[in-house]
Design a protein around this motif. Structure first.
Motif, PDB file in Angstrom:
ATOM      1  N   MET A   1       0.826  -1.202   0.000  1.00  0.00           N
ATOM      2  CA  MET A   1       0.000   0.000   0.000  1.00  0.00           C
ATOM      3  C   MET A   1       0.865   1.259   0.000  1.00  0.00           C
ATOM      4  O   MET A   1       0.470   2.267  -0.558  1.00  0.00           O
ATOM      5  N   ARG A   2       2.027   1.167   0.630  1.00  0.00           N
ATOM      6  CA  ARG A   2       2.896   2.335   0.704  1.00  0.00           C
ATOM      7  C   ARG A   2       3.332   2.778  -0.694  1.00  0.00           C
ATOM      8  O   ARG A   2       3.320   3.958  -1.010  1.00  0.00           O
ATOM      9  N   TYR A   3       3.725   1.824  -1.545  1.00  0.00           N
ATOM     10  CA  TYR A   3       4.188   2.173  -2.882  1.00  0.00           C
ATOM     11  C   TYR A   3       3.050   2.688  -3.753  1.00  0.00           C
ATOM     12  O   TYR A   3       3.255   3.581  -4.577  1.00  0.00           O
ATOM     13  N   LEU A   4       1.865   2.159  -3.558  1.00  0.00           N
ATOM     14  CA  LEU A   4       0.698   2.671  -4.264  1.00  0.00           C
ATOM     15  C   LEU A   4       0.446   4.124  -3.869  1.00  0.00           C
ATOM     16  O   LEU A   4       0.107   4.960  -4.708  1.00  0.00           O
ATOM     17  N   SER A   5       0.655   4.437  -2.586  1.00  0.00           N
ATOM     18  CA  SER A   5       0.499   5.813  -2.111  1.00  0.00           C
ATOM     19  C   SER A   5       1.503   6.742  -2.787  1.00  0.00           C
ATOM     20  O   SER A   5       1.181   7.881  -3.119  1.00  0.00           O
ATOM     21  N   TYR A   6       2.727   6.266  -2.972  1.00  0.00           N
ATOM     22  CA  TYR A   6       3.734   7.072  -3.677  1.00  0.00           C
ATOM     23  C   TYR A   6       3.283   7.370  -5.103  1.00  0.00           C
ATOM     24  O   TYR A   6       3.388   8.500  -5.586  1.00  0.00           O
ATOM     25  N   ILE A   7       2.780   6.353  -5.769  1.00  0.00           N
ATOM     26  CA  ILE A   7       2.328   6.512  -7.153  1.00  0.00           C
ATOM     27  C   ILE A   7       1.144   7.471  -7.224  1.00  0.00           C
ATOM     28  O   ILE A   7       1.090   8.353  -8.084  1.00  0.00           O
ATOM     29  N   LEU A   8       0.191   7.313  -6.297  1.00  0.00           N
ATOM     30  CA  LEU A   8      -0.967   8.208  -6.272  1.00  0.00           C
ATOM     31  C   LEU A   8      -0.552   9.654  -6.021  1.00  0.00           C
ATOM     32  O   LEU A   8      -1.067  10.574  -6.656  1.00  0.00           O
ATOM     33  N   ALA A   9       0.391   9.862  -5.106  1.00  0.00           N
ATOM     34  CA  ALA A   9       0.867  11.219  -4.823  1.00  0.00           C
ATOM     35  C   ALA A   9       1.578  11.804  -6.043  1.00  0.00           C
ATOM     36  O   ALA A   9       1.405  12.991  -6.362  1.00  0.00           O
ATOM     37  N   LEU A  10       2.351  10.986  -6.740  1.00  0.00           N
ATOM     38  CA  LEU A  10       3.028  11.437  -7.951  1.00  0.00           C
ATOM     39  C   LEU A  10       2.003  11.817  -9.020  1.00  0.00           C
ATOM     40  O   LEU A  10       2.134  12.859  -9.685  1.00  0.00           O
ATOM     41  N   LEU A  11       0.981  11.003  -9.180  1.00  0.00           N
ATOM     42  CA  LEU A  11      -0.084  11.318 -10.133  1.00  0.00           C
ATOM     43  C   LEU A  11      -0.835  12.588  -9.736  1.00  0.00           C
ATOM     44  O   LEU A  11      -1.193  13.395 -10.599  1.00  0.00           O
ATOM     45  N   ALA A  12      -1.064  12.769  -8.445  1.00  0.00           N
ATOM     46  CA  ALA A  12      -1.738  13.983  -7.973  1.00  0.00           C
ATOM     47  C   ALA A  12      -0.911  15.222  -8.301  1.00  0.00           C
ATOM     48  O   ALA A  12      -1.442  16.243  -8.744  1.00  0.00           O
ATOM     49  N   GLY A  13       0.402  15.129  -8.105  1.00  0.00           N
ATOM     50  CA  GLY A  13       1.274  16.250  -8.448  1.00  0.00           C
ATOM     51  C   GLY A  13       1.247  16.556  -9.931  1.00  0.00           C
ATOM     52  O   GLY A  13       1.222  17.717 -10.339  1.00  0.00           O
ATOM     53  N   SER A  14       1.239  15.506 -10.731  1.00  0.00           N
ATOM     54  CA  SER A  14       1.149  15.700 -12.182  1.00  0.00           C
ATOM     55  C   SER A  14      -0.170  16.365 -12.546  1.00  0.00           C
ATOM     56  O   SER A  14      -0.210  17.275 -13.384  1.00  0.00           O
ATOM     57  N   ALA A  15      -1.247  15.907 -11.930  1.00  0.00           N
ATOM     58  CA  ALA A  15      -2.566  16.488 -12.203  1.00  0.00           C
ATOM     59  C   ALA A  15      -2.602  17.959 -11.813  1.00  0.00           C
ATOM     60  O   ALA A  15      -3.217  18.775 -12.506  1.00  0.00           O
ATOM     61  N   LEU A  16      -1.932  18.316 -10.723  1.00  0.00           N
ATOM     62  CA  LEU A  16      -1.912  19.715 -10.295  1.00  0.00           C
ATOM     63  C   LEU A  16      -1.231  20.607 -11.323  1.00  0.00           C
ATOM     64  O   LEU A  16      -1.665  21.745 -11.547  1.00  0.00           O
ATOM     65  N   SER A  17      -0.178  20.113 -11.933  1.00  0.00           N
ATOM     66  CA  SER A  17       0.491  20.911 -12.964  1.00  0.00           C
ATOM     67  C   SER A  17      -0.424  21.121 -14.163  1.00  0.00           C
ATOM     68  O   SER A  17      -0.503  22.223 -14.705  1.00  0.00           O
ATOM     69  N   PHE A  18      -1.116  20.064 -14.577  1.00  0.00           N
ATOM     70  CA  PHE A  18      -2.087  20.218 -15.664  1.00  0.00           C
ATOM     71  C   PHE A  18      -3.183  21.195 -15.260  1.00  0.00           C
ATOM     72  O   PHE A  18      -3.562  22.076 -16.022  1.00  0.00           O
ATOM     73  N   GLU A  19      -3.689  21.024 -14.044  1.00  0.00           N
ATOM     74  CA  GLU A  19      -4.766  21.897 -13.564  1.00  0.00           C
ATOM     75  C   GLU A  19      -4.314  23.346 -13.546  1.00  0.00           C
ATOM     76  O   GLU A  19      -5.046  24.242 -13.974  1.00  0.00           O
ATOM     77  N   GLY A  20      -3.097  23.584 -13.055  1.00  0.00           N
ATOM     78  CA  GLY A  20      -2.579  24.949 -13.011  1.00  0.00           C
ATOM     79  C   GLY A  20      -2.496  25.568 -14.393  1.00  0.00           C
ATOM     80  O   GLY A  20      -2.888  26.721 -14.598  1.00  0.00           O
ATOM     81  N   ALA A  21      -1.987  24.805 -15.359  1.00  0.00           N
ATOM     82  CA  ALA A  21      -1.866  25.321 -16.727  1.00  0.00           C
ATOM     83  C   ALA A  21      -3.247  25.567 -17.338  1.00  0.00           C
ATOM     84  O   ALA A  21      -3.488  26.613 -17.956  1.00  0.00           O
ATOM     85  N   ILE A  22      -4.153  24.612 -17.166  1.00  0.00           N
ATOM     86  CA  ILE A  22      -5.499  24.734 -17.732  1.00  0.00           C
ATOM     87  C   ILE A  22      -6.233  25.925 -17.118  1.00  0.00           C
ATOM     88  O   ILE A  22      -6.812  26.751 -17.826  1.00  0.00           O
ATOM     89  N   TYR A  23      -6.197  26.017 -15.800  1.00  0.00           N
ATOM     90  CA  TYR A  23      -6.939  27.090 -15.146  1.00  0.00           C
ATOM     91  C   TYR A  23      -6.273  28.443 -15.289  1.00  0.00           C
ATOM     92  O   TYR A  23      -6.937  29.471 -15.251  1.00  0.00           O
ATOM     93  N   GLY A  24      -4.953  28.464 -15.457  1.00  0.00           N
ATOM     94  CA  GLY A  24      -4.288  29.734 -15.756  1.00  0.00           C
ATOM     95  C   GLY A  24      -4.798  30.298 -17.074  1.00  0.00           C
ATOM     96  O   GLY A  24      -5.057  31.498 -17.201  1.00  0.00           O
ATOM     97  N   GLU A  25      -4.956  29.430 -18.062  1.00  0.00           N
ATOM     98  CA  GLU A  25      -5.468  29.850 -19.367  1.00  0.00           C
ATOM     99  C   GLU A  25      -6.948  30.215 -19.283  1.00  0.00           C
ATOM    100  O   GLU A  25      -7.381  31.213 -19.850  1.00  0.00           O
ATOM    101  N   LEU A  26      -7.741  29.391 -18.584  1.00  0.00           N
ATOM    102  CA  LEU A  26      -9.160  29.686 -18.438  1.00  0.00           C
ATOM    103  C   LEU A  26      -9.371  31.024 -17.723  1.00  0.00           C
ATOM    104  O   LEU A  26     -10.269  31.783 -18.067  1.00  0.00           O
ATOM    105  N   GLY A  27      -8.501  31.304 -16.757  1.00  0.00           N
ATOM    106  CA  GLY A  27      -8.597  32.570 -16.024  1.00  0.00           C
ATOM    107  C   GLY A  27      -8.431  33.781 -16.914  1.00  0.00           C
ATOM    108  O   GLY A  27      -9.015  34.836 -16.662  1.00  0.00           O
TER     109      GLY A  27
END
Length: 142
Positions: free
Chosen positions: A1-27
């Motif tokens: 479960m610990r390694y799955l948590s690492y992967i999920l956190a990495l994916l969350a960080g990646s999603a945040l970068s996409f979200e930031g770029a998308i919402y920066g443009e939408l703004g």
């Protein structure tokens, strides 16, 4: 479960970068506060549907939770709105590095003082070096 948590956190960080770029443009198109509102409105609809079909807790128990624990929603608005405002001016990379530096520093303080029910972990030289390294990374990518 610990390694799955690492992967999920990495994916969350990646999603945040996409979200930031998308919402920066939408703004730029609909406005910064409107973009934050849109995010939370759409998120509420999606979470409402997930809660309706998969929720197992008792939302009504929120009134019994410690009052300070209900501040998460306020902090989410501050966090997202700050990103929406920052990305068009400094870019996704610099914004995200600054977000990570802020997270590292505050998480170290929270854990050091055992605040908010967290596991106590003392600040040490390795953690300080990690923050300094992130600051150097910020300078290098700027």
């Amino acid at each position: 479960m610990r390694y799955l948590s690492y992967i999920l956190a990495l994916l969350a960080g990646s999603a945040l970068s996409f979200e930031g770029a998308i919402y920066g443009e939408l703004g730029k198109t609909i406005g910064q506060l409107e973009t934050s509102f849109y995010n939370f409105f759409m998120g509420s609809i999606i979470m409402g549907l997930l809660w309706l079909f998969f929720g197992k807790g008792k939302l009504s128990y929120a009134v019994e939770a410690p009052k300070w624990s209900l501040l998460g929603g306020v902090l989410g608005v501050v966090y997202l709105t700050a990103i929406v405002i920052s990305v068009p001016f400094v870019g996704v990379g610099i914004t995200m590095v600054l977000v990570i530096i802020g997270q590292l520093v505050m998480s170290m303080v929270i854990e050091h003082y055992d605040w908010l029910g967290s596991k106590q972990t003392r600040i040490n030289k390795e953690k300080v070096f990690a923050v300094i390294s992130m600051c150097i990374a910020l300078i290098l990518i700027n």
